[in-house]
Design an enzyme around this catalytic site. Structure first.
Site, PDB file in Angstrom:
ATOM      1  N   GLU A 129      76.690  80.727  22.181  1.00  0.00           N
ATOM      2  CA  GLU A 129      76.126  81.347  20.977  1.00  0.00           C
ATOM      3  C   GLU A 129      75.612  80.314  19.987  1.00  0.00           C
ATOM      4  O   GLU A 129      74.661  80.575  19.260  1.00  0.00           O
ATOM      5  CB  GLU A 129      77.169  82.244  20.301  1.00  0.00           C
ATOM      6  CG  GLU A 129      76.582  83.116  19.215  1.00  0.00           C
ATOM      7  CD  GLU A 129      77.387  84.383  18.967  1.00  0.00           C
ATOM      8  OE1 GLU A 129      77.350  84.875  17.843  1.00  0.00           O
ATOM      9  OE2 GLU A 129      78.026  84.896  19.897  1.00  0.00           O
ATOM     10  N   ASP A 149      80.098  84.693  21.886  1.00  0.00           N
ATOM     11  CA  ASP A 149      81.363  85.196  21.341  1.00  0.00           C
ATOM     12  C   ASP A 149      81.821  86.419  22.113  1.00  0.00           C
ATOM     13  O   ASP A 149      81.021  87.314  22.414  1.00  0.00           O
ATOM     14  CB  ASP A 149      81.202  85.559  19.863  1.00  0.00           C
ATOM     15  CG  ASP A 149      81.279  84.329  18.965  1.00  0.00           C
ATOM     16  OD1 ASP A 149      81.491  83.229  19.493  1.00  0.00           O
ATOM     17  OD2 ASP A 149      81.126  84.479  17.737  1.00  0.00           O
ATOM     18  N   TYR A 201      90.599  83.145  18.657  1.00  0.00           N
ATOM     19  CA  TYR A 201      89.391  83.860  18.219  1.00  0.00           C
ATOM     20  C   TYR A 201      89.673  84.678  16.956  1.00  0.00           C
ATOM     21  O   TYR A 201      90.584  85.504  16.929  1.00  0.00           O
ATOM     22  CB  TYR A 201      88.911  84.777  19.346  1.00  0.00           C
ATOM     23  CG  TYR A 201      87.602  85.464  19.070  1.00  0.00           C
ATOM     24  CD1 TYR A 201      86.401  84.763  19.108  1.00  0.00           C
ATOM     25  CD2 TYR A 201      87.554  86.817  18.766  1.00  0.00           C
ATOM     26  CE1 TYR A 201      85.191  85.387  18.866  1.00  0.00           C
ATOM     27  CE2 TYR A 201      86.356  87.456  18.519  1.00  0.00           C
ATOM     28  CZ  TYR A 201      85.175  86.742  18.566  1.00  0.00           C
ATOM     29  OH  TYR A 201      83.984  87.370  18.313  1.00  0.00           O
TER      30      TYR A 201
END
Length: 691
Positions: free
Chosen positions: A8, A104, A307
């Site tokens: 990303e 992600d 995350y």
């Protein structure tokens, strides 16, 4: 043959390249023996705008609303062409056998990658990397467990449905209101009900009227208890309170009941994103956006937390094996950590391991990577401390205390005393162990000692970002990943303001809520939509059916605006007149402060509302001076003592010696002015030292 890996961000691609031995660095990608790693820059593509789909939609007019295209399609975002071209060329290479989506691991990350692969017409196999931390170990393990991208098709359909729903509702209602009321009025599927939550709280505050009331308290051995009554605000006059006290004082009290129980309180579960944003706002006044940015940095740059964009507070059962390694990484964080490691890293809070309560990602916890504290900023350290402290609570004993409630009766009136004794501090190590202060006995007689205290009812507090996030979570407004962005959008569009006391709806925002459809200003409709999007992501609801309902709702919302007879007043228009055309000036907020702009669309006049503060210092008081735009050009003025100074143009500024150059020159002159030591004097000094 090689895998084409799509990350990303460039920073993530760089991390992947180190783990996967992609050591050949190119402008827009890394390459190794088995892999090519390139990146997006967040979104490279977006849905086409109305003007891209239909010529009639280029002009904002009521006749063309609602806009319901059969197909929307995607197009490159500005300044992304170069990166898209690179990805397209890499995708067509004959040595590329498959692609790996490494964006992600969430709804938006899936959309980023799928749109890119669709745009470059990638027709080879696609796999998915799904990891919850950016450590080398997590990346290596993740690449051993790549899954077919088809398994995430439902997640993609949910993301696509969300984007199209925002397009249909947001663009149509915003256009309808802007055209109808001749001002930029931005409405949306999530942002409008969020604004309404702040306004609801303001209305409660506006309707609040403070009232005096009196409380009767009984004191026994330094402890105080309030008189029990159904309505705590019932006694409005002191005379009434004094009469009650007089009656009570005529008799002795009796301890009629003693209740004891042990309360066991386990440590709270680890954070999800919304809760840590709320906690950081309450403790440090960080905005939701700032907290997200800090956690993202701890995840991506320092790789010391998992995350961040998670909505779960639970862990999966297979993570039990990683607990000791995570503790070892933070062994110097606090003294108790080494004790937990010696004890076998046993998790006392076993209910944290629940696979069924982990959707896309588990709770926010430290990784197995040892932190480099010297590399963290002060704000990063604060957020990291919160995450680690909450994680360590899983290994601590539950907090245990003995609670005692004592009821003292005077006739029909009762007073309840409470006291507690800490038996095991557990995870609440900082809480002092309090011992029972009074030894109560059932049947004990109490000599009356009453006091009357005057109090005032307190108004509800304005919503802070933390309390607004809690409300958004309650009504499923947005996702953990988007809530901060929604708050920022409301502030940027001048519908909501940050104040020292909390969030506040602007006059423009108040009017918007009066003008917009009631269904869009309440959270129920958006809550229904968000739950349907979650069901789409789980394969339990049809995205086509969802969008069909959205189209129907959009038509109704636009028709309500068209038929509305409500009036709008633009509070941003001031009494000041444009010096060029005489039209009223409008006040606008910009990054550079407030400005005045002409309301006449054919006039380009604009000026600052308040003078700009420069870094130029006043020669008298040494405070920063303002820049004033005069008839003969700009000049500096000190607002404290009125001193003015001419502002030099670029050429003159470059000729003028800076303070640093001035100091350097003075130092040089002073050194040259010093008398040089003669050779004879130097020889004598050396001889003296030898002796």
């Amino acid at each position: 043959m090689k895998q084409l890996i799509l990350a990303e961000k460039p920073s993530v691609a760089r991390d992947l390249s180190k783990v996967l031995n992609a050591n050949q660095k190119h402008k827009n990608y890394f390459e190794g023996p088995n892999v090519i790693i390139t990146w997006a820059l967040g979104h490279l593509l977006g849905l086409k705008m109305p003007e891209d789909l239909n010529r009639e939609w280029q002009t904002w007019q009521m006749e063309t609303l609602p806009m319901i295209p059969k197909k929307i399609g995607i197009k490159p975002l500005p300044k992304t062409g170069g990166q898209l071209k690179t990805i397209s060329q890499l995708a067509k290479r004959s040595d590329v056998s498959e692609a790996v989506i490494a964006t992600d691991a969430g709804r938006e990350g899936e959309l980023v990658a799928r749109w890119i692969l669709e745009w470059v017409r990638f027709n080879k196999p696609v796999k998915r990397l799904w990891i919850s931390s950016q450590t080398n170990k997590a990346i290596k393990d993740g690449f051993k467990k790549l899954r077919p991208a088809k398994e995430y098709d439902d997640l993609y359909q949910s993301a696509l449905a969300r984007a199209k729903a925002d397009w249909l509702v947001g663009l149509n209602v915003t256009r309808a209101m802007t055209v109808k009321y001749q001002d930029n009025l931005s409405a949306g599927r999530v942002q409008t009900p969020t604004l309404a939550l702040v306004r609801q709280q303001e209305k409660k505050i506006d309707q609040f009227r403070p009232q005096n009331y009196f409380e009767i308290r009984l004191e026994v051995n330094g402890q105080k208890a309030k008189r029990q009554q159904k309505n705590p605000y019932a006694i409005k006059e002191r005379d009434e309170a004094e009469k009650i006290v007089h009656t009570l004082s005529q008799q002795k009290g009796t301890v009629t009941k003693i209740q004891e129980k042990e309360k066991i309180e386990p440590a709270p579960l680890p954070y999800d994103l919304t809760e840590i944003q709320r906690e950081a706002n309450a403790r440090y006044q960080f905005s939701a956006k700032k907290t997200l940015s800090l956690v993202q940095s701890l995840y991506e740059v320092h790789k010391i937390v998992t995350y961040p964009r998670t909505d779960s507070k639970y862990l999966t059962s297979d993570m039990k094996a990683t607990m000791k390694e995570r503790l070892q990484a933070i062994s110097d964080f606090a003294p108790e950590v080494k004790q937990y490691i010696k004890g076998g890293a046993v998790v006392k809070q076993q209910k944290v391991f629940q696979d069924s309560k982990v959707t896309d990602h588990h709770a926010l916890i430290p990784t197995e990577q040892r932190p480099r504290y010297e590399k963290l900023t002060g704000d990063e350290q604060k957020i990291y401390n919160l995450i680690v402290e909450r994680f360590l609570g899983l290994f601590a004993e539950p907090h245990k205390e003995r609670q005692q409630k004592v009821t003292v009766t005077f006739g029909e009136d009762t007073f309840t005393f409470s006291q507690h004794e800490v038996l095991v501090a557990g995870w609440k190590q900082k809480e002092a162990a309090t011992q029972t202060a009074v030894d109560w006995q059932e049947g004990q007689k109490i000599v009356p000692s009453f006091s009357i205290e005057r109090a005032l009812t307190t108004p509800p507090k304005p919503l802070s970002e933390g309390t607004l996030l809690a409300q958004m979570e309650k009504f499923s407004l947005g996702t953990p990943a988007t809530r901060a962005e929604i708050i920022e959008k409301l502030i940027k569009s001048e519908l909501m303001e940050r104040t020292p006391h909390g969030l506040q709806v602007s006059p423009k925002g108040k009017q918007l809520l009066e003008l917009v459809n009631p269904a869009l200003a309440t959270p129920e409709l958006t809550e229904k939509w968000e739950k349907q999007l979650e069901q789409i992501a789980r394969g339990k609801y049809s995205s086509q059916k969802f969008l069909s309902e959205i189209e129907k709702d959009t038509k109704q919302l636009v028709n309500e605006v068209k038929q509305s007879e409500k009036k709008y007043q633009d509070f941003s228009i001031t009494q000041k007149k444009c010096p060029e055309c005489g039209s009223p000036l409008r006040e606008k907020n910009t990054r550079d402060g407030k400005i005045y702009v002409c309301t006449n669309p054919e006039c380009n006049y604009r000026r600052r509302k308040d003078p700009k503060v420069s870094n130029h210092r006043c020669p008298q008081c040494h405070r920063k001076m303002e820049i004033i735009d005069g008839k003969n050009g700009s000049y500096f003025r000190c607002k404290y003592d009125g001193t003015t100074e001419k502002m030099l143009d670029k050429k003159e500024r470059s000729k003028k010696m800076s303070k640093q150059e001035e100091r350097r020159l003075l130092k040089k002159v002073n050194q040259e002015a010093e008398e040089q030591e003669s050779p004879l004097a130097a020889a004598l000094k050396a001889a003296m030292k030898k002796e």
